[in-house]
Design a protein around this motif. Structure first.
Motif, PDB file in Angstrom:
ATOM      1  N   THR A   1      24.518   8.959  40.538  1.00  0.00           N
ATOM      2  CA  THR A   1      24.589  10.276  41.174  1.00  0.00           C
ATOM      3  C   THR A   1      24.819  10.195  42.675  1.00  0.00           C
ATOM      4  O   THR A   1      25.727  10.838  43.216  1.00  0.00           O
TER       5      THR A   1
ATOM      6  N   LEU B   1      28.129  11.611  44.442  1.00  0.00           N
ATOM      7  CA  LEU B   1      28.026  12.811  45.276  1.00  0.00           C
ATOM      8  C   LEU B   1      28.444  12.541  46.710  1.00  0.00           C
ATOM      9  O   LEU B   1      28.910  13.451  47.407  1.00  0.00           O
TER      10      LEU B   1
ATOM     11  N   LEU C   1      30.182  20.112  40.392  1.00  0.00           N
ATOM     12  CA  LEU C   1      29.711  19.225  39.323  1.00  0.00           C
ATOM     13  C   LEU C   1      30.527  19.410  38.050  1.00  0.00           C
ATOM     14  O   LEU C   1      30.879  18.436  37.378  1.00  0.00           O
TER      15      LEU C   1
ATOM     16  N   ARG D   1      33.792  17.632  37.771  1.00  0.00           N
ATOM     17  CA  ARG D   1      33.721  16.203  37.497  1.00  0.00           C
ATOM     18  C   ARG D   1      33.546  15.917  35.999  1.00  0.00           C
ATOM     19  O   ARG D   1      33.628  14.770  35.579  1.00  0.00           O
ATOM     20  N   CYS D   2      33.304  16.964  35.222  1.00  0.00           N
ATOM     21  CA  CYS D   2      33.166  16.783  33.779  1.00  0.00           C
ATOM     22  C   CYS D   2      34.552  16.614  33.145  1.00  0.00           C
ATOM     23  O   CYS D   2      35.540  17.145  33.650  1.00  0.00           O
TER      24      CYS D   2
ATOM     25  N   LEU E   1      23.434  18.272  35.057  1.00  0.00           N
ATOM     26  CA  LEU E   1      24.190  17.427  34.136  1.00  0.00           C
ATOM     27  C   LEU E   1      23.359  17.037  32.922  1.00  0.00           C
ATOM     28  O   LEU E   1      23.912  16.782  31.847  1.00  0.00           O
TER      29      LEU E   1
ATOM     30  N   ARG F   1      27.397  24.089  41.490  1.00  0.00           N
ATOM     31  CA  ARG F   1      27.696  24.051  40.062  1.00  0.00           C
ATOM     32  C   ARG F   1      29.153  23.736  39.801  1.00  0.00           C
ATOM     33  O   ARG F   1      29.486  22.894  38.953  1.00  0.00           O
TER      34      ARG F   1
ATOM     35  N   THR G   1      25.371  10.382  35.633  1.00  0.00           N
ATOM     36  CA  THR G   1      24.075  10.675  36.258  1.00  0.00           C
ATOM     37  C   THR G   1      23.384   9.412  36.756  1.00  0.00           C
ATOM     38  O   THR G   1      22.480   9.499  37.598  1.00  0.00           O
TER      39      THR G   1
ATOM     40  N   SER H   1      21.271  15.578  44.756  1.00  0.00           N
ATOM     41  CA  SER H   1      21.097  14.654  43.631  1.00  0.00           C
ATOM     42  C   SER H   1      20.176  15.245  42.569  1.00  0.00           C
ATOM     43  O   SER H   1      20.453  15.135  41.364  1.00  0.00           O
TER      44      SER H   1
ATOM     45  N   ALA I   1      22.046  17.972  40.789  1.00  0.00           N
ATOM     46  CA  ALA I   1      23.086  17.412  39.930  1.00  0.00           C
ATOM     47  C   ALA I   1      22.481  16.823  38.656  1.00  0.00           C
ATOM     48  O   ALA I   1      22.994  17.046  37.553  1.00  0.00           O
TER      49      ALA I   1
END
Length: 225
Positions: free
Chosen positions: A113, A117, A49, A52-53, A179, A46, A110, A172, A175
């Motif tokens: 992905t 990743l 991910l 990366r936001c 997301l 989590r 996304t 993936s 994720a």
């Protein structure tokens, strides 16, 4: 009575609007705080991910939301003004566009992905790769040898590791599911912004009509309403 309902609807949507700003800045600040903590099996995927936001953009968006809300205060307490109301509607539209861009940025992420990743995996120390393997029950990224798996309780040796899937598939899927929730939340906030713009437009129309009737009464010598 109808005009009172229009104003009430505007106030309710405005409150929801500023609450959404609080959620944005809370999300960004909590994420940044958790990113600095020691990763665990439950948090590693989590946090990678969330990092990366566009967190800085989310903070900037939240600040803009709060400023826009302050602009709405004189529009609410001054029942005949339309200038502040128009300015507030414009700023709300800007906030909606900003939030939509953030949501689209996450959505586009996304679509890439597996490529993204792979870069994330390569940047992690062996300890973090091990936590991901334990979290997702997998060994290595593409497979146990590409790149080589991290030795841990899930992948104690090459024989066991070869019998397990690589982490690319489970990572993936995790994720994309995660997301999806994030950008859906962003688009939900855009929906609140759009509803507020519509409420602002209705209130503007109501005040314009009220002003028109007031001018008619003044010409007829009845005085202002």
């Amino acid at each position: 009575m109808a005009r009172d309902n229009i104003l009430l609807s505007y106030i309710v949507m405005d409150l929801l609007f500023v609450i959404s700003g609080g959620l944005l800045i809370g999300f960004a600040l909590i994420t940044e705080t958790e990113a600095k903590s020691v990763p665990t099996i439950n948090t590693i995927a989590r946090d990678l991910l969330l990092n990366r936001c566009p967190l800085n953009a989310a903070v900037g968006n939240a600040v803009m939301v709060f400023v826009t809300f302050l602009i709405s205060v004189p529009a609410m307490v001054m029942p005949t003004t339309r200038g502040w109301l128009k300015f507030h509607g414009f700023m709300t539209a800007v906030c909606a566009l900003f939030t939509m861009i953030i949501g689209l940025d996450i959505w586009f992420d996304t679509l890439k992905t597996r490529k993204n990743l792979s870069l994330v995996w390569d940047q992690q120390p062996v300890s973090s790769q091990s936590l991901l393997q334990q979290k997702l029950d997998c060994c290595g990224y593409a497979n146990s040898t590409s790149p080589p798996f991290a030795v841990d309780t899930t992948c104690p040796n090459a024989l066991v590791a070869a019998a397990r899937v690589g982490c690319v598939g489970p990572f993936s899927r995790y994720a994309n599911n995660f997301l999806d929730l994030v950008f859906t939340g962003a688009f939900g906030i855009v929906g609140i912004d759009v509803a507020l713009v519509l409420s602002t437009t209705m209130l503007l129309k109501s005040r314009k009509e009220k002003e028109r009737y007031r001018h008619i009464d003044e010409k007829n010598g009845a005085g202002a309403l």
